[in-house]
Design a protein around this motif. Structure first.
Motif, PDB file in Angstrom:
ATOM      1  N   SER A 244       0.846  -1.187   0.000  1.00  0.00           N
ATOM      2  CA  SER A 244       0.000   0.000   0.000  1.00  0.00           C
ATOM      3  C   SER A 244       0.881   1.237   0.000  1.00  0.00           C
ATOM      4  CB  SER A 244      -0.940  -0.012   1.203  1.00  0.00           C
ATOM      5  OG  SER A 244      -0.199  -0.010   2.410  1.00  0.00           O
ATOM      6  N   GLY A 245       0.261   2.353  -0.296  1.00  0.00           N
ATOM      7  CA  GLY A 245       1.001   3.600  -0.337  1.00  0.00           C
ATOM      8  C   GLY A 245       1.217   4.081  -1.752  1.00  0.00           C
ATOM      9  N   GLN A 246       1.541   5.343  -1.853  1.00  0.00           N
ATOM     10  CA  GLN A 246       1.715   5.943  -3.167  1.00  0.00           C
ATOM     11  C   GLN A 246       2.849   5.287  -3.924  1.00  0.00           C
ATOM     12  OE1 GLN A 246       2.181  10.172  -3.011  1.00  0.00           O
ATOM     13  NE2 GLN A 246       2.028  10.443  -5.216  1.00  0.00           N
ATOM     14  N   GLY A 247       2.559   4.926  -5.149  1.00  0.00           N
ATOM     15  CA  GLY A 247       3.595   4.350  -5.993  1.00  0.00           C
ATOM     16  C   GLY A 247       4.015   2.946  -5.633  1.00  0.00           C
ATOM     17  N   ALA A 248       3.206   2.248  -4.863  1.00  0.00           N
ATOM     18  CA  ALA A 248       3.605   0.909  -4.398  1.00  0.00           C
ATOM     19  C   ALA A 248       3.950  -0.022  -5.553  1.00  0.00           C
ATOM     20  CB  ALA A 248       2.508   0.309  -3.525  1.00  0.00           C
ATOM     21  N   ARG A 249       3.212   0.071  -6.631  1.00  0.00           N
ATOM     22  CA  ARG A 249       3.450  -0.849  -7.738  1.00  0.00           C
ATOM     23  C   ARG A 249       4.599  -0.420  -8.638  1.00  0.00           C
ATOM     24  NH1 ARG A 249      -2.319  -1.624  -8.505  1.00  0.00           N
ATOM     25  NH2 ARG A 249      -2.172  -0.694 -10.568  1.00  0.00           N
ATOM     26  N   GLU A 250       5.267   0.648  -8.277  1.00  0.00           N
ATOM     27  CA  GLU A 250       6.473   1.035  -9.019  1.00  0.00           C
ATOM     28  C   GLU A 250       7.670   0.206  -8.585  1.00  0.00           C
ATOM     29  OE1 GLU A 250       5.120   5.745  -9.249  1.00  0.00           O
ATOM     30  OE2 GLU A 250       7.074   5.179  -8.467  1.00  0.00           O
ATOM     31  N   TYR A 251       7.521  -0.502  -7.485  1.00  0.00           N
ATOM     32  CA  TYR A 251       8.619  -1.262  -6.914  1.00  0.00           C
ATOM     33  C   TYR A 251       8.454  -2.752  -7.180  1.00  0.00           C
ATOM     34  CZ  TYR A 251       9.507   2.998  -4.244  1.00  0.00           C
ATOM     35  OH  TYR A 251       9.776   4.285  -3.879  1.00  0.00           O
ATOM     36  N   SER A 252       9.543  -3.433  -7.319  1.00  0.00           N
ATOM     37  CA  SER A 252       9.523  -4.886  -7.383  1.00  0.00           C
ATOM     38  C   SER A 252       9.382  -5.444  -5.971  1.00  0.00           C
ATOM     39  CB  SER A 252      10.822  -5.415  -8.005  1.00  0.00           C
ATOM     40  OG  SER A 252      10.975  -4.955  -9.323  1.00  0.00           O
ATOM     41  N   ILE A 253       8.879  -6.648  -5.884  1.00  0.00           N
ATOM     42  CA  ILE A 253       8.718  -7.308  -4.592  1.00  0.00           C
ATOM     43  C   ILE A 253       9.694  -8.476  -4.480  1.00  0.00           C
ATOM     44  CG2 ILE A 253       7.182  -8.662  -3.128  1.00  0.00           C
ATOM     45  CD1 ILE A 253       6.438  -5.736  -3.195  1.00  0.00           C
ATOM     46  N   GLY A 254      10.363  -8.527  -3.376  1.00  0.00           N
ATOM     47  CA  GLY A 254      11.252  -9.652  -3.098  1.00  0.00           C
ATOM     48  C   GLY A 254      10.807 -10.363  -1.838  1.00  0.00           C
ATOM     49  N   TRP A 255      11.031 -11.655  -1.825  1.00  0.00           N
ATOM     50  CA  TRP A 255      10.786 -12.460  -0.624  1.00  0.00           C
ATOM     51  C   TRP A 255      12.136 -12.920  -0.086  1.00  0.00           C
ATOM     52  CZ3 TRP A 255       6.306 -13.121   1.952  1.00  0.00           C
ATOM     53  CH2 TRP A 255       5.104 -12.864   1.279  1.00  0.00           C
ATOM     54  N   PHE A 256      12.319 -12.779   1.212  1.00  0.00           N
ATOM     55  CA  PHE A 256      13.522 -13.226   1.899  1.00  0.00           C
ATOM     56  C   PHE A 256      13.095 -14.042   3.114  1.00  0.00           C
ATOM     57  CE2 PHE A 256      16.855 -10.688  -0.162  1.00  0.00           C
ATOM     58  CZ  PHE A 256      16.079  -9.777  -0.850  1.00  0.00           C
ATOM     59  N   ARG A 257      14.031 -14.789   3.648  1.00  0.00           N
ATOM     60  CA  ARG A 257      13.730 -15.539   4.869  1.00  0.00           C
ATOM     61  C   ARG A 257      14.949 -15.579   5.773  1.00  0.00           C
ATOM     62  NH1 ARG A 257      13.233 -21.715   2.418  1.00  0.00           N
ATOM     63  NH2 ARG A 257      15.478 -22.119   2.225  1.00  0.00           N
ATOM     64  N   GLN A 258      14.675 -15.716   7.059  1.00  0.00           N
ATOM     65  CA  GLN A 258      15.756 -15.802   8.034  1.00  0.00           C
ATOM     66  C   GLN A 258      15.436 -16.889   9.036  1.00  0.00           C
ATOM     67  OE1 GLN A 258      16.750 -12.129  10.053  1.00  0.00           O
ATOM     68  NE2 GLN A 258      18.805 -12.887  10.501  1.00  0.00           N
ATOM     69  N   ALA A 259      16.278 -17.901   9.039  1.00  0.00           N
ATOM     70  CA  ALA A 259      16.143 -18.992   9.992  1.00  0.00           C
ATOM     71  C   ALA A 259      16.921 -18.650  11.265  1.00  0.00           C
ATOM     72  CB  ALA A 259      16.672 -20.282   9.372  1.00  0.00           C
ATOM     73  N   PRO A 260      16.567 -19.260  12.377  1.00  0.00           N
ATOM     74  CA  PRO A 260      17.278 -18.976  13.635  1.00  0.00           C
ATOM     75  C   PRO A 260      18.783 -19.210  13.500  1.00  0.00           C
ATOM     76  CG  PRO A 260      15.299 -20.228  14.067  1.00  0.00           C
ATOM     77  CD  PRO A 260      15.456 -20.203  12.576  1.00  0.00           C
TER      78      PRO A 260
END
Length: 124
Positions: A24-40
């Motif tokens: 959400s937010g102005q221009g949100a779809r101008e950005y690419s989305i990445g998924w990251f993860r962090q295990a203990p």
């Protein structure tokens, strides 16, 4: 840009989960989305990335063939479908938004905005 990650939970090995990242937010779809993860006890690592328009989803080798990114543009939501889950997939999963290019999309430093993370636990 604000990001809300959801959909985590507890699942047995071999099972599936679908994570969602609502932007959400102005221009949100101008950005690419990445998924990251962090295990203990481990560093945060790249999982997958996609653009809102055009482009081809990109996956880390460790999840290729098991995880799939999809998107619902009307809902400004990017999904990460995770199949054939393994105990080693246990981690907090984060989505992030950034103006990335092919050579930077796997790096955390390329992303400006981060969601709060959602816990995924895979039992053996």
């Amino acid at each position: 840009v604000q990001l809300q990650a959801s959909g985590g939970g507890l699942v047995q090995a071999g099972g599936s989960l679908r994570l969602a990242c609502a932007a959400s937010g102005q221009g949100a779809r101008e950005y690419s989305i990445g998924w990251f993860r962090q295990a203990p006890g481990k560093e945060r690592e790249f999982v997958a990335a996609n653009r809102w328009s055009g482009g081809v989803p990109f996956y880390a080798d460790i999840v290729k063939g098991r995880f799939t990114i999809s998107k619902d543009i009307a809902k400004n939501t990017m999904y990460l479908q995770m199949n054939s889950l393994k105990p080693e997939d246990t981690a907090v999963y984060y989505c992030a938004a950034g103006r990335t290019i092919a050579s930077t999309r796997r790096y955390q430093s390329a992303y400006n905005y981060w969601g709060q993370g959602t816990q995924v636990t895979v039992s053996s």
